[in-house]
Every structure is written in structure tokens, then in C-alpha cells.
Design an enzyme around this catalytic site. Structure first.
Site, PDB file in Angstrom:
ATOM      1  N   ARG A   1      59.135 128.876  -9.887  1.00 17.13           N
ATOM      2  CA  ARG A   1      58.827 130.092 -10.635  1.00 17.13           C
ATOM      3  C   ARG A   1      58.364 129.745 -12.047  1.00 17.13           C
ATOM      4  O   ARG A   1      57.525 130.419 -12.630  1.00 17.13           O
ATOM      5  CB  ARG A   1      60.061 130.991 -10.685  1.00 17.13           C
ATOM      6  CG  ARG A   1      60.433 131.639  -9.352  1.00 17.13           C
ATOM      7  CD  ARG A   1      61.595 132.601  -9.534  1.00 17.13           C
ATOM      8  NE  ARG A   1      61.941 133.269  -8.270  1.00 17.13           N
ATOM      9  CZ  ARG A   1      62.828 132.832  -7.410  1.00 17.13           C
ATOM     10  NH1 ARG A   1      63.463 131.699  -7.662  1.00 17.13           N
ATOM     11  NH2 ARG A   1      63.088 133.479  -6.295  1.00 17.13           N
TER      12      ARG A   1
ATOM     13  N   ASP B   1      68.283 139.328  -4.854  1.00 11.91           N
ATOM     14  CA  ASP B   1      69.168 138.187  -4.606  1.00 11.91           C
ATOM     15  C   ASP B   1      70.448 138.629  -3.912  1.00 11.91           C
ATOM     16  O   ASP B   1      70.938 137.951  -2.998  1.00 11.91           O
ATOM     17  CB  ASP B   1      69.492 137.484  -5.930  1.00 11.91           C
ATOM     18  CG  ASP B   1      68.250 136.927  -6.606  1.00 11.91           C
ATOM     19  OD1 ASP B   1      67.330 136.500  -5.883  1.00 11.91           O
ATOM     20  OD2 ASP B   1      68.199 136.931  -7.855  1.00 11.91           O
TER      21      ASP B   1
ATOM     22  N   ARG C   1      69.739 139.397  -0.218  1.00 13.88           N
ATOM     23  CA  ARG C   1      69.676 138.176   0.589  1.00 13.88           C
ATOM     24  C   ARG C   1      71.070 137.648   0.900  1.00 13.88           C
ATOM     25  O   ARG C   1      71.374 137.271   2.026  1.00 13.88           O
ATOM     26  CB  ARG C   1      68.849 137.120  -0.146  1.00 13.88           C
ATOM     27  CG  ARG C   1      67.353 137.388  -0.098  1.00 13.88           C
ATOM     28  CD  ARG C   1      66.560 136.433  -0.970  1.00 13.88           C
ATOM     29  NE  ARG C   1      65.121 136.601  -0.755  1.00 13.88           N
ATOM     30  CZ  ARG C   1      64.192 136.280  -1.638  1.00 13.88           C
ATOM     31  NH1 ARG C   1      64.536 135.765  -2.820  1.00 13.88           N
ATOM     32  NH2 ARG C   1      62.913 136.461  -1.361  1.00 13.88           N
TER      33      ARG C   1
ATOM     34  N   HIS D   1      66.829 134.821 -12.326  1.00  8.91           N
ATOM     35  CA  HIS D   1      66.240 134.883 -10.988  1.00  8.91           C
ATOM     36  C   HIS D   1      65.593 133.533 -10.677  1.00  8.91           C
ATOM     37  O   HIS D   1      64.397 133.331 -10.859  1.00  8.91           O
ATOM     38  CB  HIS D   1      65.189 135.991 -10.928  1.00  8.91           C
ATOM     39  CG  HIS D   1      64.615 136.213  -9.560  1.00  8.91           C
ATOM     40  ND1 HIS D   1      65.389 136.358  -8.444  1.00  8.91           N
ATOM     41  CD2 HIS D   1      63.328 136.304  -9.139  1.00  8.91           C
ATOM     42  CE1 HIS D   1      64.616 136.541  -7.396  1.00  8.91           C
ATOM     43  NE2 HIS D   1      63.353 136.504  -7.790  1.00  8.91           N
TER      44      HIS D   1
END
Length: 326
Positions: A102, A162, A165, A189
């Protein structure tokens, strides 16, 4: 009474909310579609590529008689069409490719988010902004600084995704309904996110009583790696169904003033002993946007994990500040 008179009368008493989704890629188009099907608002889908938002919007509208939603969906390349939006979702940016973190996206996407934000502020100065673009914690910081909005009107989507998940992994592990599982993931994140098994439950039962410590550690590690795992499978793209669903859940809480408590990326000013950075924490979302940050009683290890996450975000923010975007 003529039909035109009836229509005019109806229009004078009913005005649907307006949501703009910036970026007509997989995440943006899916978010626009989900928001429309839930009739959260009339949707404007905008992208720099000519024809893409128009074609996708027309396709979505064609599904409305089948899925029975009356929200309009408009595709455009002109920010003038987004004027007076109540809420704007920013998904614009390049997606991660295999082997790309990221953080690799930082400079490119910061420029994109800065430009998008300027256009949003120009046409919808009273809106609430939800940022999805990665690296999330730095991009929502960019949107805050460029917009000049108060922090309660600039929020990042991360923790909902998150946590979702993590919930799915727990449900699969125990072979139980996803509806029985709650989970909380705090922090940035990325690799430094902080899953909290202690605050995760199955029908109210702490998962620490149902799953071994070692297995729970593996689930937490998989949660942190969740986005990268999808990228490895797709090879030429990144996750979009779950991110889109996550930001629409946040949008719903705001548009419908649900006062939902969700893990979101919020600007901290002393909460959790941190100041001046965006980080994933439990938030109450309602018509005012971010209406409250809820402080949990963390253990020493959990607080240390959150601090490490903040330090990683701080490194990104330092680079953003040096780019001179605002």
C-alpha cells in the site's frame, strides 16, 4: 389534476439525498451499485475516463426494475454534476499490483486524492467525505488537509473491511453463521493493523474461549494479510466487493443517521494518547458524520501495537507533508 402537476407536487415535498462516488473502477462502481440498490440516495458516478461512468451507470439503471430500486444513477466526467452532494466516496487511485505494498502507492494516489478533494470542496462544500483509496491512513489525512473540513466530515474506510475479514475467518473456523460473529480491528490499514480477539465474540461468547491462542494468532495474521492475499490470487487487480460493501455500510449509517458503532479511520486529537494522525478506532457514525470516538480499555500489548501502527502512519504523513499538496 394533470400528471405534470402531480409530478411537480411530489418533487416539491420529496428530495432524495445525493451521494457521489469518485472513481468508476471495481470498488467505485460496486459501491455505487450497492448504494443504489439500498436506495440510500441518488448516485453520481464520476471518473476521468470518458464513457466508463456513463456506461456503468446506464447498466446499473437497467437493473433497477429487476432489483426494484428507484434511486437514480448518473455517470459523468464533469464535477459540476456532483454539486450539492450530501456524501462523497473517494475510490479514485491506482490499485495495488502483485509485489506492491500500500505504501508504494503513496505519491501517485496522494496527488489524485488531492485533486479530487479540491473539486469536491468546490462543488459540495457541505458534504461528508469517505475515503477508500490506499494507502488509506495517509490518503484520508490528505483529504482532510486539502479540504480544510473539520475532522468529523472526513473519515476513512478501513476497520469495517478488516473486521469483516476477521469475522469471516472466525465464522469459517468455527462453522457458524457470520451473523453470530463480531470482531474489532484497530490501527492502520496495513501490516501494522491491530486485531483484537479479546473484543471479538460468537453469539456473545469471547472467541478466546472457542479458538486456541495459536489458531487465533494465525487468523489475526491472515486478517492483516487479507488484501494482499486477494491480490496474489487476482494477479492483475485487488479486492473490491468487500471494500465497496464496507464503505456503503458507513454511508448507510450516515445517510440514515443510524448512530452505528463501526471501526473507522478517524483523526485523533488525544484519544488513545495519540494526536494529529488518522488511525482505525471505534466510531459512532450518524448524520453529523463522525459523532464520537469510543476509547477502549486496551492491554499493554494492544496499546503497544496501536502505537507501532501510529508510527507507521506517521512515516507516511511525513512524506505527504513534504509533497506540497496543500
Amino acid at each position: 389534476m394533470r400528471w405534470s402537476d402531480i409530478h411537480a407536487a411530489d418533487s416539491s415535498v420529496f428530495t432524495r439525498k445525493k451521494i457521489t462516488v469518485v472513481g468508476a473502477g471495481n470498488v467505485g462502481a460496486t459501491a455505487a451499485f450497492l448504494a443504489a440498490t439500498q436506495e440510500l440516495a441518488n448516485i453520481v458516478l464520476i471518473d476521468v475516463v470518458e464513457g466508463i461512468p456513463q456506461g456503468k451507470a446506464l447498466d446499473m439503471r437497467g437493473s433497477s426494475p429487476i432489483l426494484r430500486f428507484d434511486s437514480s444513477v448518473t455517470g459523468t466526467n464533469d464535477y459540476a454534476d456532483t454539486a450539492n452532494s450530501d456524501l462523497v466516496i473517494i475510490t479514485a487511485g491506482i490499485a495495488r499490483k502483485p509485489g506492491m505494498s500500500r505504501d508504494d502507492l503513496l505519491a501517485i494516489n496522494a496527488g489524485i486524492v488531492a485533486d479530487v478533494t479540491r473539486n469536491i470542496v468546490k462543488h459540495s462544500p457541505d458534504c461528508i467525505i469517505l475515503v477508500v483509496t490506499n494507502p488509506l491512513d495517509a490518503m484520508v489525512y490528505t483529504a482532510l488537509r486539502v479540504s480544510g473540513f473539520p475532522k468529523h466530515r472526513v473519515i476513512g474506510m478501513a476497520g469495517v473491511l478488516d473486521s469483516a475479514r476477521m469475522r469471516s475467518f472466525i465464522a469459517d473456523e468455527l462453522e457458524v453463521s457470520i451473523n453470530n460473529v463480531t470482531a474489532f480491528v484497530l490501527g492502520g490499514h496495513g501490516d501494522t493493523m491491530v486485531p483484537l480477539p479479546r473484543y471479538s465474540t460468537v453469539a456473545g461468547i469471547p472467541v478466546t474461549e472457542l479458538i486456541s491462542e495459536q489458531r487465533m494468532k494465525e487468523i489475526c495474521e491472515r486478517t492483516a494479510d487479507g488484501g494482499a492475499e486477494v491480490v496474489r490470487y487476482l494477479k492483475t487487480g485487488s479486492a473490491f466487493y468487500a471494500p465497496a460493501a464496507s464503505v456503503v455500510q458507513m454511508a448507510e449509517a450516515i445517510i440514515r443517521d443510524n448512530k452505528r458503532v463501526l471501526p473507522c479511520c478517524a483523526y485523533l486529537e488525544g484519544e488513545y494518547g495519540m494526536n494529529g494522525y488518522y488511525l482505525g478506532v471505534p466510531c459512532k457514525l450518524g448524520a453529523g458524520g463522525l459523532e464520537a470516538i469510543i476509547e477502549l480499555d486496551l492491554t499493554e500489548d494492544e496499546q503497544s501495537g496501536l502505537l507501532r501502527s501510529m508510527e507507521a502512519v506517521a512515516d507516511l504523513v511525513k512524506v505527504i507533508d513534504e509533497l506540497g499538496l496543500y
